[in-house]
Design an enzyme around this catalytic site. Structure first.
Site, PDB file in Angstrom:
ATOM      1  N   ASN A 162      -7.368  -2.626  -5.634  1.00 33.61           N
ATOM      2  CA  ASN A 162      -7.584  -4.053  -5.437  1.00 33.61           C
ATOM      3  C   ASN A 162      -7.363  -4.768  -6.760  1.00 33.61           C
ATOM      4  O   ASN A 162      -8.094  -4.540  -7.731  1.00 33.61           O
ATOM      5  CB  ASN A 162      -9.002  -4.309  -4.920  1.00 33.61           C
ATOM      6  CG  ASN A 162      -9.166  -3.794  -3.506  1.00 33.61           C
ATOM      7  OD1 ASN A 162      -8.541  -4.281  -2.573  1.00 33.61           O
ATOM      8  ND2 ASN A 162     -10.006  -2.782  -3.335  1.00 33.61           N
ATOM      9  N   GLU A 181      -9.818   2.502  -5.387  1.00 30.97           N
ATOM     10  CA  GLU A 181     -10.691   3.013  -4.338  1.00 30.97           C
ATOM     11  C   GLU A 181     -10.238   4.399  -3.894  1.00 30.97           C
ATOM     12  O   GLU A 181      -9.035   4.651  -3.723  1.00 30.97           O
ATOM     13  CB  GLU A 181     -10.700   2.055  -3.144  1.00 30.97           C
ATOM     14  CG  GLU A 181     -11.217   0.668  -3.492  1.00 30.97           C
ATOM     15  CD  GLU A 181     -11.424  -0.204  -2.275  1.00 30.97           C
ATOM     16  OE1 GLU A 181     -10.852   0.117  -1.213  1.00 30.97           O
ATOM     17  OE2 GLU A 181     -12.154  -1.206  -2.377  1.00 30.97           O
ATOM     18  N   GLU A 239      -6.479   2.704  -2.191  1.00 29.30           N
ATOM     19  CA  GLU A 239      -5.762   1.511  -2.602  1.00 29.30           C
ATOM     20  C   GLU A 239      -6.331   1.007  -3.917  1.00 29.30           C
ATOM     21  O   GLU A 239      -7.402   1.444  -4.349  1.00 29.30           O
ATOM     22  CB  GLU A 239      -5.864   0.407  -1.547  1.00 29.30           C
ATOM     23  CG  GLU A 239      -7.285  -0.069  -1.278  1.00 29.30           C
ATOM     24  CD  GLU A 239      -7.348  -1.088  -0.145  1.00 29.30           C
ATOM     25  OE1 GLU A 239      -6.322  -1.286   0.532  1.00 29.30           O
ATOM     26  OE2 GLU A 239      -8.412  -1.689   0.041  1.00 29.30           O
ATOM     27  N   GLU A 259      -1.964   5.973   8.177  1.00 26.19           N
ATOM     28  CA  GLU A 259      -2.338   7.109   7.347  1.00 26.19           C
ATOM     29  C   GLU A 259      -3.391   7.927   8.079  1.00 26.19           C
ATOM     30  O   GLU A 259      -4.027   7.445   9.031  1.00 26.19           O
ATOM     31  CB  GLU A 259      -2.889   6.637   5.993  1.00 26.19           C
ATOM     32  CG  GLU A 259      -4.223   5.934   6.074  1.00 26.19           C
ATOM     33  CD  GLU A 259      -4.726   5.483   4.702  1.00 26.19           C
ATOM     34  OE1 GLU A 259      -3.894   5.411   3.773  1.00 26.19           O
ATOM     35  OE2 GLU A 259      -5.934   5.193   4.572  1.00 26.19           O
ATOM     36  N   LYS A 261       0.809  -1.219   0.000  1.00 26.75           N
ATOM     37  CA  LYS A 261       0.000   0.000   0.000  1.00 26.75           C
ATOM     38  C   LYS A 261       0.846   1.276   0.000  1.00 26.75           C
ATOM     39  O   LYS A 261       0.462   2.280  -0.585  1.00 26.75           O
ATOM     40  CB  LYS A 261      -0.946  -0.012   1.207  1.00 26.75           C
ATOM     41  CG  LYS A 261      -1.901  -1.211   1.210  1.00 26.75           C
ATOM     42  CD  LYS A 261      -2.746  -1.256  -0.060  1.00 26.75           C
ATOM     43  CE  LYS A 261      -3.789  -2.357  -0.017  1.00 26.75           C
ATOM     44  NZ  LYS A 261      -3.231  -3.708  -0.102  1.00 26.75           N
TER      45      LYS A 261
END
Length: 675
Positions: A280, A264, A278, A189, A116
């Protein structure tokens, strides 16, 4: 051309992929654990290979066994579904090394987006707005979000609101990530509260071109677990939607993406700004809502890309929005996740005695407005404690959002689900909530709502009718079983002094009279009653109810399900007399669900306060902390790490309380199916 395809997954996603394979003329192979041997996805496959054992680490997460199964069954391709090994670059490499076709993005893309922190760096270079946490956070930076680097969809995720919690939450998130993904790396984060979760579906081919297929809103979440998804994202300004699609396309192109994936974003409606969360690198749980509004079979596109074919409508300048001909007349689609869990979100297991969901289509496209169900279970199947608790995805498509919501609510209310408690009633409450109907939900909205009372303990008129109907069905069942005085009305007394009384757990007692003319309940006209049916009239309005007996044996508390037009109630009779042998010691903590003890935090003789953690249970891929319901002394510990326990089993005894009770739990795992 792919001839035979193995799905390295289970349940509804395996059935979903098989459905497309049947339409394309591709043979199918299922792999299954021992616990899953009797489920529909195994029966529907052309071939099936057993993976000995039950735990995911022994079965669906074993790269060597899955690849061996594909070769043994003569498959030439593997589709990973979602969850399990779907975002494991080593698995993708092993599939390709075995000479099989991998239906997914290339391993380098999985690794780049799976890390990530690295994904954020790539997004930033591609001009996509991102969020970065400070290296040394202070109180001014709160709240913060701890996330698993190698995972997705919420596993290993924690919200931190005080700095003194940070280290403990990082450790807990890391442990969950290690258990779920085999990698305990986590990062921190900023946590944006009251934002909306909006994502963009992308599909890219091997020629570095691809399509973005619009937006989805997944803001209705509980503990970062998506509960309701819809497409397109409601009330999203058109220019923001265009910017999101453009950003998603740039990111996919920058990483050299191939196949289906989802980018996303966290969207702030106040400022109309959005930030990358992120990507997917797999099919999402919520992919059907995109299929319903575009008319595109995403699994079919995945297979086409894996076979090297061009995507229809692609341009030569990167990843671009799908042409209008693919999205015209899109309408609106809404999806909910139907889980085996109670009103407190505790996973449930057991046999699905009845599992009937009204739908116009199963696992496929809709020809018009209607309901689609993607289900992993059928009537008579067992819901085990080893895997995710999701039973099905129920979705509706209609020309407008309001119509789609209404159709979905009606389908859920008409469903007949017996044997296992589900979140069906909670889903109906969410879909009919004015906040959701208005489209004003945020990622924290569901958490701020009060936990709904478990039906039928509420005081609604429909719930009360169900309770009365259940009491009368029990009475009719007693009459049907009598071997003497069969002509005498049930409950009849020559000189009655008081009414008969039936009580169900969590419900007000039902008082009724047995007369020569039948059963009588004050305020209710009994038009017809039998052990499995009751027709009652209140204020001139008749209601039909059906009953299904879950437990009806001598000596056991009787239990039945009552289905009405607007609700379904699980009713368990409170026996008039209790057996002293059934009692447990005062202060006993009872297991709230079947599971495995993974850690015992305290020991016999220790002093605990209310809310202190006593032990940790793992069930259905989630960890639950079991806490003391009151202050006192731990006088006994009945389990140890690795112990398998049943629901209601005594785990420990904390003296100082007044009664035995199910242990309080806090679900620490936040996502069930890695959407």
């Amino acid at each position: 051309m792919i001839r035979r395809l193995l799905v390295a997954n289970r349940g509804e996603i395996a059935r979903r992929v098989f459905a497309t394979c049947r339409r394309l003329g591709i043979e199918t192979v299922a792999v299954h654990s021992d616990a899953d041997a009797g489920l529909p996805f195994v029966a529907e496959a052309d071939y099936a290979v057993r993976l000995p054992g039950n735990a995911p680490t022994d079965t669906y997460l074993r790269i060597d066994l899955v690849v061996e199964a594909a070769l043994k069954a003569g498959a030439d391709a593997i589709h990973p579904g979602y969850g399990f090994l779907s975002e494991n670059a080593d698995f993708a490499r092993a599939v390709e090394a075995a000479g099989l076709t991998w239906i997914g993005p290339p391993p380098y893309a999985i690794e780049a987006m799976g890390d990530k922190e690295r994904a954020k760096e790539i997004a930033e270079k591609a001009g996509v707005p991102v969020l970065f946490a400070p290296t040394e956070p202070t109180a001014a930076d709160l709240p913060l979000l701890v996330k698993a680097s190698a995972g997705g969809g919420g596993r290993g995720m924690r919200v931190v609101r005080t700095l003194d919690q940070l280290n403990a939450e990082i450790a807990a998130a890391s442990a969950e990530a290690e258990s779920a993904f085999g990698d305990g790396t986590v990062f921190v984060e900023p946590y944006v509260e009251h934002g909306r979760h909006v994502e963009v579906q992308v599909v890219c081919d091997v020629h570095e071109t691809g399509l973005t297929l619009g937006t989805r809103d997944c803001s209705v979440q509980r503990r970062h677990q998506k509960v309701v998804e819809e497409a397109p994202a409601p009330w999203l300004p058109s220019h923001v939607a265009e910017e999101m699609e453009d950003a998603a396309g740039r990111l996919a192109h920058a990483v050299g993406y191939v196949g289906a994936g989802t980018v996303e974003f966290l969207y702030d409606p106040t400022s109309e700004r959005f930030f990358f969360l992120e990507m997917n690198t797999r099919l999402q749980v919520e992919h059907p809502v995109t299929e319903l509004v575009t008319g595109i079979d995403l699994v079919g596109l995945q297979i086409a890309v894996a076979e090297g074919r061009d995507l229809p409508g692609c341009h030569t300048d990167g990843v671009t929005p799908a042409p209008d001909r693919m999205t015209s007349g899109s309408g609106h689609a809404v999806e909910v996740r139907l889980y085996a869990e109670d009103a407190a979100y505790v996973p449930q297991s057991g046999r699905l005695v009845t599992f009937e969901l009204p739908a116009y289509v199963q696992l496929g496209p809709l020809a018009g407005a209607g309901v689609r169900v993607d289900s992993g279970f059928a009537s008579g199947d067992d819901v085990s404690t080893f895997y995710d608790a999701m039973l099905a995805k129920v979705m509706a498509w209609a020309p407008t959002r309001e119509q789609a919501i209404r159709m979905l609510v009606a389908a859920l209310r008409r469903a007949r689900i017996h044997g296992v408690v589900t979140n069906r009633d909670q889903l109906v409450e969410i879909l009919t909530d004015p906040v959701f109907v208005a489209g004003d939900m945020t990622t924290t909205w569901l958490e701020s709502r009060p936990t709904p009372a478990e039906s039928p303990a509420d005081s609604s008129a429909s719930a009360r009718i169900a309770v009365i109907a259940g009491a009368l069905m029990l009475a009719a069942g007693d009459a049907a079983r009598r071997t003497v005085q069969q002509g005498v009305p049930v409950g009849w007394r020559n000189v009655p002094s008081q009414p008969q009384r039936t009580t169900f757990e969590g419900c007000a007692p039902v008082e009724w009279w047995g007369t020569r003319d039948g059963l009588v309940v004050d305020g209710v006209t009994v038009l017809e009653v039998s052990p499995t049916h009751a027709r009652l009239e209140v204020d001139g309005v008749a209601t039909e109810t059906r009953g299904h007996w879950s437990v009806d044996r001598p000596g056991a508390p009787r239990e039945l399900w009552v289905d009405g037009p607007a609700m379904s109630a699980r009713l368990r009779e409170v026996p008039r007399f209790t057996d002293p042998a059934d009692a447990v010691a005062s202060g006993s903590l009872l297991a709230p669900m079947p599971g495995t003890v993974v850690d015992v935090i305290t020991e016999a003789g220790a002093e605990v306060g209310a809310g202190d953690v006593v032990l940790v249970l793992e069930a259905m891929k989630m960890q639950h902390t079991v806490t003391a319901p009151h202050a006192g002394t731990v006088t006994d510990i009945h389990v140890e790490p690795g112990t398998q326990v049943a629901a209601g089993e005594v785990l420990a005894v904390v003296e100082g309380g007044f009664e035995a009770r199910s242990a309080r739990t806090s679900t620490t795992e936040s996502e069930r199916t890695v959407p």
